[in-house]
Motif scaffolding. Structure first.
Motif, PDB file in Angstrom:
ATOM      1  N   ALA A 163       0.834  -1.204   0.000  1.00 20.10           N
ATOM      2  CA  ALA A 163       0.000   0.000   0.000  1.00 20.10           C
ATOM      3  C   ALA A 163       0.870   1.257   0.000  1.00 20.10           C
ATOM      4  O   ALA A 163       0.606   2.217  -0.735  1.00 20.10           O
ATOM      5  CB  ALA A 163      -0.930   0.002   1.208  1.00 20.10           C
ATOM      6  N   LEU A 164       1.922   1.257   0.820  1.00 18.98           N
ATOM      7  CA  LEU A 164       2.833   2.402   0.857  1.00 18.98           C
ATOM      8  C   LEU A 164       3.528   2.584  -0.486  1.00 18.98           C
ATOM      9  O   LEU A 164       3.677   3.712  -0.979  1.00 18.98           O
ATOM     10  CB  LEU A 164       3.875   2.208   1.961  1.00 18.98           C
ATOM     11  CG  LEU A 164       3.369   2.288   3.402  1.00 18.98           C
ATOM     12  CD1 LEU A 164       4.442   1.843   4.380  1.00 18.98           C
ATOM     13  CD2 LEU A 164       2.927   3.719   3.726  1.00 18.98           C
ATOM     14  N   GLU A 165       3.936   1.488  -1.084  1.00 13.44           N
ATOM     15  CA  GLU A 165       4.609   1.550  -2.378  1.00 13.44           C
ATOM     16  C   GLU A 165       3.679   2.111  -3.448  1.00 13.44           C
ATOM     17  O   GLU A 165       4.122   2.800  -4.379  1.00 13.44           O
ATOM     18  CB  GLU A 165       5.092   0.161  -2.781  1.00 13.44           C
ATOM     19  CG  GLU A 165       5.890   0.109  -4.075  1.00 13.44           C
ATOM     20  CD  GLU A 165       7.186   0.885  -4.003  1.00 13.44           C
ATOM     21  OE1 GLU A 165       7.535   1.526  -5.019  1.00 13.44           O
ATOM     22  OE2 GLU A 165       7.837   0.870  -2.944  1.00 13.44           O
ATOM     23  N   SER A 166       2.387   1.844  -3.316  1.00 15.17           N
ATOM     24  CA  SER A 166       1.425   2.276  -4.341  1.00 15.17           C
ATOM     25  C   SER A 166       1.316   3.795  -4.424  1.00 15.17           C
ATOM     26  O   SER A 166       0.926   4.330  -5.465  1.00 15.17           O
ATOM     27  CB  SER A 166       0.045   1.666  -4.060  1.00 15.17           C
ATOM     28  OG  SER A 166      -0.568   2.278  -2.938  1.00 15.17           O
ATOM     29  N   PHE A 167       1.630   4.509  -3.322  1.00 11.55           N
ATOM     30  CA  PHE A 167       1.577   5.968  -3.393  1.00 11.55           C
ATOM     31  C   PHE A 167       2.926   6.619  -3.105  1.00 11.55           C
ATOM     32  O   PHE A 167       3.002   7.811  -2.807  1.00 11.55           O
ATOM     33  CB  PHE A 167       0.478   6.544  -2.483  1.00 11.55           C
ATOM     34  CG  PHE A 167       0.630   6.269  -1.013  1.00 11.55           C
ATOM     35  CD1 PHE A 167       1.450   7.035  -0.212  1.00 11.55           C
ATOM     36  CD2 PHE A 167      -0.090   5.247  -0.419  1.00 11.55           C
ATOM     37  CE1 PHE A 167       1.567   6.798   1.147  1.00 11.55           C
ATOM     38  CE2 PHE A 167       0.011   4.994   0.942  1.00 11.55           C
ATOM     39  CZ  PHE A 167       0.848   5.780   1.730  1.00 11.55           C
ATOM     40  N   LEU A 194       9.071   4.916   2.162  1.00  9.28           N
ATOM     41  CA  LEU A 194       8.933   6.249   1.571  1.00  9.28           C
ATOM     42  C   LEU A 194      10.160   7.123   1.743  1.00  9.28           C
ATOM     43  O   LEU A 194      10.307   8.136   1.048  1.00  9.28           O
ATOM     44  CB  LEU A 194       7.725   6.977   2.181  1.00  9.28           C
ATOM     45  CG  LEU A 194       6.370   6.274   2.108  1.00  9.28           C
ATOM     46  CD1 LEU A 194       5.299   7.131   2.775  1.00  9.28           C
ATOM     47  CD2 LEU A 194       5.983   5.968   0.668  1.00  9.28           C
ATOM     48  N   GLY A 195      11.041   6.772   2.693  1.00 11.84           N
ATOM     49  CA  GLY A 195      12.157   7.647   3.008  1.00 11.84           C
ATOM     50  C   GLY A 195      11.777   8.624   4.106  1.00 11.84           C
ATOM     51  O   GLY A 195      10.628   8.678   4.552  1.00 11.84           O
ATOM     52  N   ASP A 196      12.754   9.411   4.543  1.00  4.67           N
ATOM     53  CA  ASP A 196      12.543  10.293   5.699  1.00  4.67           C
ATOM     54  C   ASP A 196      11.879  11.601   5.292  1.00  4.67           C
ATOM     55  O   ASP A 196      12.501  12.661   5.269  1.00  4.67           O
ATOM     56  CB  ASP A 196      13.883  10.562   6.396  1.00  4.67           C
ATOM     57  CG  ASP A 196      13.695  11.047   7.824  1.00  4.67           C
ATOM     58  OD1 ASP A 196      12.568  10.940   8.344  1.00  4.67           O
ATOM     59  OD2 ASP A 196      14.675  11.531   8.412  1.00  4.67           O
ATOM     60  N   ARG A 197      10.601  11.531   4.997  1.00  2.04           N
ATOM     61  CA  ARG A 197       9.858  12.702   4.546  1.00  2.04           C
ATOM     62  C   ARG A 197       9.341  13.531   5.714  1.00  2.04           C
ATOM     63  O   ARG A 197       9.319  13.089   6.855  1.00  2.04           O
ATOM     64  CB  ARG A 197       8.663  12.273   3.692  1.00  2.04           C
ATOM     65  CG  ARG A 197       9.029  11.444   2.495  1.00  2.04           C
ATOM     66  CD  ARG A 197       7.838  11.287   1.589  1.00  2.04           C
ATOM     67  NE  ARG A 197       8.095  10.328   0.533  1.00  2.04           N
ATOM     68  CZ  ARG A 197       7.248  10.067  -0.443  1.00  2.04           C
ATOM     69  NH1 ARG A 197       6.090  10.695  -0.485  1.00  2.04           N
ATOM     70  NH2 ARG A 197       7.548   9.180  -1.372  1.00  2.04           N
ATOM     71  N   GLN A 198       8.858  14.729   5.375  1.00  2.22           N
ATOM     72  CA  GLN A 198       8.170  15.539   6.368  1.00  2.22           C
ATOM     73  C   GLN A 198       6.801  14.917   6.633  1.00  2.22           C
ATOM     74  O   GLN A 198       6.119  14.441   5.723  1.00  2.22           O
ATOM     75  CB  GLN A 198       8.002  16.974   5.877  1.00  2.22           C
ATOM     76  CG  GLN A 198       9.311  17.746   5.783  1.00  2.22           C
ATOM     77  CD  GLN A 198       9.955  17.919   7.146  1.00  2.22           C
ATOM     78  OE1 GLN A 198       9.366  18.511   8.058  1.00  2.22           O
ATOM     79  NE2 GLN A 198      11.176  17.406   7.298  1.00  2.22           N
ATOM     80  N   VAL A 199       6.401  14.924   7.894  1.00  3.16           N
ATOM     81  CA  VAL A 199       5.131  14.308   8.279  1.00  3.16           C
ATOM     82  C   VAL A 199       4.521  15.115   9.411  1.00  3.16           C
ATOM     83  O   VAL A 199       5.245  15.777  10.180  1.00  3.16           O
ATOM     84  CB  VAL A 199       5.348  12.831   8.708  1.00  3.16           C
ATOM     85  CG1 VAL A 199       6.172  12.743   9.969  1.00  3.16           C
ATOM     86  CG2 VAL A 199       4.023  12.102   8.887  1.00  3.16           C
ATOM     87  N   VAL A 200       3.223  15.074   9.507  1.00  2.00           N
ATOM     88  CA  VAL A 200       2.524  15.713  10.625  1.00  2.00           C
ATOM     89  C   VAL A 200       1.644  14.662  11.278  1.00  2.00           C
ATOM     90  O   VAL A 200       0.840  14.005  10.608  1.00  2.00           O
ATOM     91  CB  VAL A 200       1.667  16.904  10.150  1.00  2.00           C
ATOM     92  CG1 VAL A 200       0.874  17.484  11.320  1.00  2.00           C
ATOM     93  CG2 VAL A 200       2.548  17.974   9.522  1.00  2.00           C
ATOM     94  N   ALA A 280       3.111  -7.467 -15.202  1.00  2.02           N
ATOM     95  CA  ALA A 280       4.154  -6.566 -14.713  1.00  2.02           C
ATOM     96  C   ALA A 280       4.013  -5.173 -15.332  1.00  2.02           C
ATOM     97  O   ALA A 280       4.144  -4.154 -14.646  1.00  2.02           O
ATOM     98  CB  ALA A 280       5.533  -7.152 -15.024  1.00  2.02           C
ATOM     99  N   ALA A 281       3.740  -5.130 -16.631  1.00  2.00           N
ATOM    100  CA  ALA A 281       3.556  -3.841 -17.306  1.00  2.00           C
ATOM    101  C   ALA A 281       2.328  -3.111 -16.764  1.00  2.00           C
ATOM    102  O   ALA A 281       2.342  -1.889 -16.593  1.00  2.00           O
ATOM    103  CB  ALA A 281       3.428  -4.057 -18.809  1.00  2.00           C
ATOM    104  N   ALA A 282       1.278  -3.867 -16.485  1.00  2.00           N
ATOM    105  CA  ALA A 282       0.061  -3.264 -15.936  1.00  2.00           C
ATOM    106  C   ALA A 282       0.332  -2.640 -14.571  1.00  2.00           C
ATOM    107  O   ALA A 282      -0.140  -1.543 -14.264  1.00  2.00           O
ATOM    108  CB  ALA A 282      -1.039  -4.322 -15.828  1.00  2.00           C
ATOM    109  N   LYS A 283       1.132  -3.315 -13.743  1.00  2.00           N
ATOM    110  CA  LYS A 283       1.466  -2.792 -12.419  1.00  2.00           C
ATOM    111  C   LYS A 283       2.269  -1.504 -12.547  1.00  2.00           C
ATOM    112  O   LYS A 283       2.026  -0.536 -11.828  1.00  2.00           O
ATOM    113  CB  LYS A 283       2.262  -3.834 -11.626  1.00  2.00           C
ATOM    114  CG  LYS A 283       2.613  -3.377 -10.202  1.00  2.00           C
ATOM    115  CD  LYS A 283       3.340  -4.470  -9.438  1.00  2.00           C
ATOM    116  CE  LYS A 283       3.680  -3.980  -8.031  1.00  2.00           C
ATOM    117  NZ  LYS A 283       4.412  -5.026  -7.261  1.00  2.00           N
ATOM    118  N   ASP A 284       3.242  -1.465 -13.466  1.00  2.00           N
ATOM    119  CA  ASP A 284       4.041  -0.256 -13.676  1.00  2.00           C
ATOM    120  C   ASP A 284       3.160   0.926 -14.043  1.00  2.00           C
ATOM    121  O   ASP A 284       3.347   2.045 -13.550  1.00  2.00           O
ATOM    122  CB  ASP A 284       5.058  -0.467 -14.807  1.00  2.00           C
ATOM    123  CG  ASP A 284       6.196  -1.402 -14.409  1.00  2.00           C
ATOM    124  OD1 ASP A 284       6.394  -1.610 -13.203  1.00  2.00           O
ATOM    125  OD2 ASP A 284       6.877  -1.915 -15.318  1.00  2.00           O
TER     126      ASP A 284
END
Length: 299
Positions: A163-167, A194-200, A280-284
């Motif tokens: 789910a995280l990867e999807s966005f 996601l990496g160390d992003r800004q978050v609230v 695989a192409a559909a997922k990309d």
């Protein structure tokens, strides 16, 4: 396509003889956020469909709304209660749908009842009010021009990561709901994916101990080590900047490919079967395998 927005005579007659479905927002903490219109609608309808009738009784008692028939409509009975509620509206009774807090049909079973009502030709009327996700967003300090509501993430780690990867590449702010006992785990997975992003981290919105914790995911996790999270939480996560998106070769390598070239790449470079390559192409591309198949037929 021409849209007909004028009621026919038959529709007008039906509108007079069938009930309506009102989607009534309720406070997310502070009872002063209940609107005059919401109180009036709850007073006027014949039936109130509630996610938790105990919580709704408290709300009705506070606003001195008496003598209302409460009907339980929740995740575990929605497929049986939904058709019954539609039948009652078809017989002429109007229904107010409420959730425990905030807007109904957001992360609760109300969405199914809305679809059933629309299919039955019943008028659906929103009664706006408080919403935790949007309240957190406008006070977050992060971008509001574009945003994605995610709701609750799956509990299973693999499905959560998916789910995280999807966005991950989403450019707008992402809005998530989370319980206090899971928020640390969720932030840890966010950091990994996601990496160390800004978050609230927004908690107890509109309540006495309302709090906004702003910073990077790492800083937020450090804060939570010394301050145990309490109350339901909203996480507002910074979207990926255009600069970072352009540095994502894995996400962009196929941009110059046609659908056919995209599928052939997986077949020739990775040895996938034609079916696997289409998947695989559909997922990309964020589409269904059927869409890929139709594109291949058209090429």
């Amino acid at each position: 396509m021409m849209w007909n927005v004028q009621n026919s005579y038959e529709e007008v007659v039906r509108d007079r003889t069938t009930g309506k479905l009102y989607l009534v927002a309720t406070p997310i903490g502070n009872l002063e956020d209940m609107t005059y219109r919401a109180v009036r609608i709850l007073q006027e309808v014949e039936i109130i469909a509630a996610e938790d009738t105990r919580e709704t009784r408290k709300l009705l008692s506070h606003f001195d709304i008496q003598g209302k028939k409460l009907y339980s409509h929740h995740e575990h009975n929605k497929w049986s209660s939904g058709p019954e509620l539609v039948r009652l509206m078809e017989e002429g009774q109007s229904i107010a749908l409420v959730s425990d807090a905030g807007l109904p049909a957001i992360s609760d079973p109300g969405a199914e009842l809305v679809r059933l009502s629309i299919d039955a030709g019943i008028k659906v009327i929103p009664i706006p009010g408080a919403n935790a996700a949007l309240s957190a967003l406008i006070a977050s300090g992060l971008g509001t021009e574009r945003f994605l509501f995610v709701g609750f993430l799956p509990r299973d780690r693999k499905r959560m990561d998916d789910a995280l990867e999807s966005f991950r590449l989403e450019s707008g702010s992402c809005l998530l709901y989370e319980s206090p006992h899971r928020v640390v785990k969720t932030l840890e997975r966010m950091l990994e994916v996601l990496g160390d992003r800004q978050v609230v981290l927004a908690r107890e919105i509109t309540k006495r101990y309302e709090q906004f914790v702003r910073g990077s995911i790492t800083e937020c996790l450090a804060y939570l080590q010394d301050h145990a999270p309490l109350g339901e939480c909203v996480l507002v996560v910074e979207g990926m900047s255009e600069e970072l998106r352009l540095q994502e070769p894995d996400a962009l390598w196929w941009n110059s490919y046609s659908v056919k070239e995209h599928v052939e790449h997986y077949e020739q470079q990775q040895g996938l079967t034609h079916k696997e390559a289409m998947k695989a192409a559909a997922k990309d591309r964020g589409v269904s395998r059927r869409d890929i198949y139709q594109e291949l037929l058209a090429e």
